[in-house]
Structure formats: C-alpha cells, structure tokens
Design a protein around this motif. Structure first.
Motif, PDB file in Angstrom:
ATOM      1  N   ALA A 132      -9.358 -70.669 -79.667  1.00 42.34           N
ATOM      2  CA  ALA A 132     -10.489 -70.677 -78.749  1.00 42.34           C
ATOM      3  C   ALA A 132     -11.760 -70.978 -79.532  1.00 42.34           C
ATOM      4  CB  ALA A 132     -10.618 -69.334 -78.032  1.00 42.34           C
ATOM      5  N   VAL A 133     -12.597 -71.850 -78.977  1.00 44.92           N
ATOM      6  CA  VAL A 133     -13.837 -72.236 -79.656  1.00 44.92           C
ATOM      7  C   VAL A 133     -14.979 -72.198 -78.647  1.00 44.92           C
ATOM      8  CG1 VAL A 133     -14.999 -73.962 -81.079  1.00 44.92           C
ATOM      9  CG2 VAL A 133     -12.502 -73.771 -81.149  1.00 44.92           C
ATOM     10  N   GLY A 134     -16.072 -71.553 -79.029  1.00 45.92           N
ATOM     11  CA  GLY A 134     -17.222 -71.470 -78.142  1.00 45.92           C
ATOM     12  C   GLY A 134     -18.529 -71.618 -78.883  1.00 45.92           C
ATOM     13  N   VAL A 135     -19.594 -71.802 -78.125  1.00 46.32           N
ATOM     14  CA  VAL A 135     -20.947 -71.924 -78.674  1.00 46.32           C
ATOM     15  C   VAL A 135     -21.832 -70.906 -77.974  1.00 46.32           C
ATOM     16  CG1 VAL A 135     -22.970 -73.410 -78.876  1.00 46.32           C
ATOM     17  CG2 VAL A 135     -20.688 -74.355 -79.262  1.00 46.32           C
ATOM     18  N   LEU A 136     -22.595 -70.154 -78.760  1.00 45.55           N
ATOM     19  CA  LEU A 136     -23.520 -69.174 -78.216  1.00 45.55           C
ATOM     20  C   LEU A 136     -24.944 -69.594 -78.549  1.00 45.55           C
ATOM     21  CD1 LEU A 136     -21.797 -65.789 -79.219  1.00 45.55           C
ATOM     22  CD2 LEU A 136     -21.546 -67.089 -77.093  1.00 45.55           C
ATOM     23  N   GLU A 137     -25.777 -69.719 -77.520  1.00 43.68           N
ATOM     24  CA  GLU A 137     -27.198 -69.971 -77.748  1.00 43.68           C
ATOM     25  C   GLU A 137     -27.859 -68.619 -77.941  1.00 43.68           C
ATOM     26  OE1 GLU A 137     -31.055 -71.618 -75.331  1.00 43.68           O
ATOM     27  OE2 GLU A 137     -29.123 -72.594 -74.922  1.00 43.68           O
ATOM     28  N   ALA A 138     -28.042 -68.234 -79.188  1.00 46.67           N
ATOM     29  CA  ALA A 138     -28.563 -66.906 -79.523  1.00 46.67           C
ATOM     30  C   ALA A 138     -29.140 -66.934 -80.932  1.00 46.67           C
ATOM     31  CB  ALA A 138     -27.463 -65.856 -79.437  1.00 46.67           C
ATOM     32  N   THR A 139     -30.066 -66.026 -81.190  1.00 46.24           N
ATOM     33  CA  THR A 139     -30.668 -65.920 -82.522  1.00 46.24           C
ATOM     34  C   THR A 139     -29.807 -65.065 -83.445  1.00 46.24           C
ATOM     35  OG1 THR A 139     -32.880 -66.128 -81.581  1.00 46.24           O
ATOM     36  CG2 THR A 139     -32.726 -65.224 -83.809  1.00 46.24           C
ATOM     37  N   ASN A 140     -29.245 -63.987 -82.905  1.00 45.66           N
ATOM     38  CA  ASN A 140     -28.497 -63.034 -83.723  1.00 45.66           C
ATOM     39  C   ASN A 140     -26.998 -63.303 -83.686  1.00 45.66           C
ATOM     40  OD1 ASN A 140     -30.931 -61.591 -84.241  1.00 45.66           O
ATOM     41  ND2 ASN A 140     -30.726 -60.566 -82.265  1.00 45.66           N
ATOM     42  N   HIS A 141     -26.343 -62.854 -84.752  1.00 45.01           N
ATOM     43  CA  HIS A 141     -24.892 -62.934 -84.802  1.00 45.01           C
ATOM     44  C   HIS A 141     -24.290 -62.037 -83.736  1.00 45.01           C
ATOM     45  CE1 HIS A 141     -23.407 -64.631 -88.891  1.00 45.01           C
ATOM     46  NE2 HIS A 141     -24.294 -65.411 -88.323  1.00 45.01           N
ATOM     47  N   PRO A 142     -23.172 -62.449 -83.145  1.00 41.66           N
ATOM     48  CA  PRO A 142     -22.467 -61.533 -82.253  1.00 41.66           C
ATOM     49  C   PRO A 142     -21.922 -60.345 -83.043  1.00 41.66           C
ATOM     50  CG  PRO A 142     -21.118 -63.456 -82.728  1.00 41.66           C
ATOM     51  CD  PRO A 142     -22.478 -63.736 -83.294  1.00 41.66           C
ATOM     52  N   THR A 143     -21.962 -59.169 -82.469  1.00 41.79           N
ATOM     53  CA  THR A 143     -21.440 -57.958 -83.119  1.00 41.79           C
ATOM     54  C   THR A 143     -19.937 -57.836 -82.853  1.00 41.79           C
ATOM     55  OG1 THR A 143     -21.862 -56.646 -81.148  1.00 41.79           O
ATOM     56  CG2 THR A 143     -23.659 -56.799 -82.768  1.00 41.79           C
ATOM     57  N   ASP A 144     -19.327 -56.826 -83.458  1.00 34.13           N
ATOM     58  CA  ASP A 144     -17.912 -56.565 -83.190  1.00 34.13           C
ATOM     59  C   ASP A 144     -17.675 -56.376 -81.694  1.00 34.13           C
ATOM     60  OD1 ASP A 144     -17.720 -56.592 -85.920  1.00 34.13           O
ATOM     61  OD2 ASP A 144     -16.918 -54.566 -86.136  1.00 34.13           O
ATOM     62  N   GLU A 145     -18.607 -55.661 -81.045  1.00 36.54           N
ATOM     63  CA  GLU A 145     -18.467 -55.393 -79.614  1.00 36.54           C
ATOM     64  C   GLU A 145     -18.574 -56.678 -78.789  1.00 36.54           C
ATOM     65  OE1 GLU A 145     -19.354 -51.920 -81.844  1.00 36.54           O
ATOM     66  OE2 GLU A 145     -20.576 -53.751 -81.653  1.00 36.54           O
ATOM     67  N   VAL A 146     -19.451 -57.580 -79.198  1.00 34.20           N
ATOM     68  CA  VAL A 146     -19.619 -58.851 -78.490  1.00 34.20           C
ATOM     69  C   VAL A 146     -18.342 -59.683 -78.605  1.00 34.20           C
ATOM     70  CG1 VAL A 146     -20.876 -61.034 -78.422  1.00 34.20           C
ATOM     71  CG2 VAL A 146     -22.119 -58.881 -78.710  1.00 34.20           C
ATOM     72  N   VAL A 147     -17.811 -59.766 -79.816  1.00 32.84           N
ATOM     73  CA  VAL A 147     -16.571 -60.522 -80.031  1.00 32.84           C
ATOM     74  C   VAL A 147     -15.436 -59.918 -79.215  1.00 32.84           C
ATOM     75  CG1 VAL A 147     -14.803 -61.153 -81.723  1.00 32.84           C
ATOM     76  CG2 VAL A 147     -17.230 -61.375 -82.309  1.00 32.84           C
ATOM     77  N   ALA A 148     -15.343 -58.585 -79.214  1.00 36.89           N
ATOM     78  CA  ALA A 148     -14.295 -57.916 -78.438  1.00 36.89           C
ATOM     79  C   ALA A 148     -14.436 -58.226 -76.956  1.00 36.89           C
ATOM     80  CB  ALA A 148     -14.345 -56.410 -78.679  1.00 36.89           C
ATOM     81  N   SER A 149     -15.669 -58.290 -76.471  1.00 34.47           N
ATOM     82  CA  SER A 149     -15.911 -58.598 -75.067  1.00 34.47           C
ATOM     83  C   SER A 149     -15.448 -60.005 -74.719  1.00 34.47           C
ATOM     84  CB  SER A 149     -17.408 -58.451 -74.752  1.00 34.47           C
ATOM     85  OG  SER A 149     -17.709 -58.920 -73.461  1.00 34.47           O
ATOM     86  N   ILE A 150     -15.690 -60.956 -75.612  1.00 30.12           N
ATOM     87  CA  ILE A 150     -15.259 -62.343 -75.387  1.00 30.12           C
ATOM     88  C   ILE A 150     -13.739 -62.438 -75.433  1.00 30.12           C
ATOM     89  CG2 ILE A 150     -15.279 -64.675 -76.358  1.00 30.12           C
ATOM     90  CD1 ILE A 150     -18.169 -64.104 -77.300  1.00 30.12           C
TER      91      ILE A 150
END
Length: 314
Positions: A132-150
């Motif tokens: 799976a490959v995605g692009v996030l328009e964001a300033t900060n790195h995704p956290t562990d929780e963000v990755v888990a949510s995806i």
C-alpha cells in the motif's frame, strides 16, 4: 501491475536516491515514511515523484515553461491515458486522516485498496495488492497511532505500507498539489453526474507558484494555480449536446466563490475548508475534444492577473 505496486517502485527510487533528492526515510510503526518536505528541504525531482505516486504512476508529470507569458516561470504538466484510475481512484485527496491533533489529506493508490469512499461505487479502480502506498499533505510525520489508523482501514494483504509526506509549503508539496489540474476537472465532472468513463485521455497544465511560507498562503497559491491558471484538455466519447450543456458548469468560474484569491475566500469562511463552494475546485479552462464527432468544446478562461496577484509577482 496494480496502482500500488507501480507507486511502490517510484517510492523505491526515492529511497535509493534519498541524499540526492533531499528526502529522509524512516520507519514508523513498521511503515516506511518518506519525508519529502517537512523536516527536509526536498527537491523539484521529489515533487515529480510525489505526483507520480499520487497518480499510481499512470501519468507523465513534467516541468514545462508556463504557457501564460504574463506569469512566466515553470508550470506542471500532466498527461495520462488512464485518467479515471490515475486521478479519481488514486490522486484525489479523498481520505481524511484525523487522529488526535494530527490531520492530513490522504491521497494515492492506498485509497483504491481501502475503497471506502462513495466515489468507488461509481468508478473503476478498486484493487487488491500486496503493498500500500499513500501521500499525506502534512507538515509533521505520522505517529504510531496515525499509521495504525491507516492500516486498520486497509485489507490485511497490504502488509507493506509506504507513506510520502510533505506540506503544501514545500518544493515537493507545491508540485504535487499543482499536478492535480486534470484530477479537479474529472472530479468536477463526477460531481455534475457526467459519466467520467467517457474520458479516455487527458492533458493538464498549471503554473508552479513560489513556495509559500505559511499554510494559508500555500493552499492559496496552489489552489489559485489551478482555479485561475489551469488548462485541461479531455479526449471524450460523448454526445455533443451533453458536452455543450455541461461544459459551462465545469470551469472554476461557474462557482459563486470564483473571482477572489483563494486565501481571501478561505478567510471569508473562517478558515473552514468545507464551507467553500465545492464547485469552485476545478481548472480555469476546460476543453473537450469529442472522439465521436471530431468537435471541440472549450469553456472558461485563465486569469493571468489573478495568478500574478496570488503568486506575489510585481
């Protein structure tokens, strides 16, 4: 190959040339995260790679001279012979990633794996893939929780997740947003209930703005590049009567919010993106070339003066 597999090859190129392309690669909760412009400078080449990933690598993306002499500088050009899958099943930023204080607009072929958005009920593109490959328009790195949510929204078969991250206020982030000229035209057509599968090929070009120094200026300039400077040509198989009727509704000037720099429109609605008329988000000019009849239908027009104002060109 699937959209995700094609995009992974582009991401692999980014990682293998990370130093030269001024990107940084790290692991977050098992996912590969490629920073293309948050904590790093990024590069023009990284911007093209981000755009290609967004499009599932089903389009050619290039820097070309801006076709508006009054604006000058470079522009971002997109050409695709698989526009619905490239733009609507992959590039469209239809995945809102919101976890705690983290928010990003998600795009790229991971959307075709999740296929949770309503648009996948109307277009081809949903797929199964081993990555799976995605692009996030964001300033900060995704956290562990963000990755888990995806990951939780993806099928278990997608064991390997790659996320490219950059804000619009970066070299790469600016490029990948402005590379959405064709996508905005197709999404507008979809919203107008036009059968987008009748679009067989597409070309789009929009001026590349100077990199902004803050969020509002960044989304203002990148949106204005398309709203007032974007030109899109679509090769379609449709009835001329249908094109003549729907055509005037497609360009950005059909919206009640057209006529002011996007940053001003954004401020008028108190910074609430979702209060802006959704019909605004489309190119300044859209041309239909009908393969059934040989006729050409062109609607809207670019506004070089508004582009210059938005870009801060004296």
């Amino acid at each position: 190959m699937t959209l995700n597999e094609r995009a992974k090859l582009v991401a692999d190129e980014l990682e293998s040339h990370a130093d030269r392309l001024r990107v940084a690669v790290s692991k977050v909760a098992g996912a590969r995260v490629i920073d293309c412009g948050g904590a790093v400078t990024g590069s023009l080449a990284a911007g093209l790679a981000m755009a290609r990933v967004c499009l599932g690598d089903l389009a050619d993306v290039a820097y070309v001279p801006c076709p508006m002499p009054e604006v000058g500088g470079p522009a971002v050009q997109v050409t695709t012979d698989d526009p619905v899958r490239a733009c609507l099943a992959s590039q469209y930023a239809g995945w809102q990633v919101s976890v705690g204080k983290f928010f990003a607009m998600g795009s790229g072929p991971m959307r075709a794996l999740a296929a949770r958005e309503d648009i996948f009920q109307h277009i081809p593109g949903r797929e199964s893939a081993p990555c799976a490959v995605g692009v996030l328009e964001a300033t900060n790195h995704p956290t562990d929780e963000v990755v888990a949510s995806i990951v939780a929204k993806l099928p278990p078969v997608a064991e390997h997740l790659t996320l490219l991250v950059a804000p619009a206020s970066s070299i790469a982030g600016t490029t990948q947003v402005v590379a959405r000229s064709v996508e905005t035209a197709l999404h507008k057509l979809h919203e107008l209930k036009f059968d987008v599968t009748q679009v067989v090929s597409a070309y789009g070009v929009a001026p590349l703005p100077p990199v902004a120094t803050d969020f509002v200026q960044a989304i203002g300039r990148t949106n204005d590049a398309i709203l007032y400077g974007g030109r899109v040509t679509l090769w379609v198989r449709a009835d001329d009567e249908v094109l003549a009727a729907i055509g005037p509704k497609v360009p950005s000037n059909a919206s009640k919010d057209h006529g002011a720099p996007f940053a001003e429109v954004f401020a008028k609605y108190g910074g609430d993106f979702y209060k802006i008329d959704p019909m605004l988000f489309s190119p300044a000019e859209v041309e239909f070339r009908n393969l059934k009849t040989g006729r050409c239908h062109r609607f809207g027009s670019v506004d070089p003066g508004m582009v210059r104002k938005s870009f801060g060109i004296g």
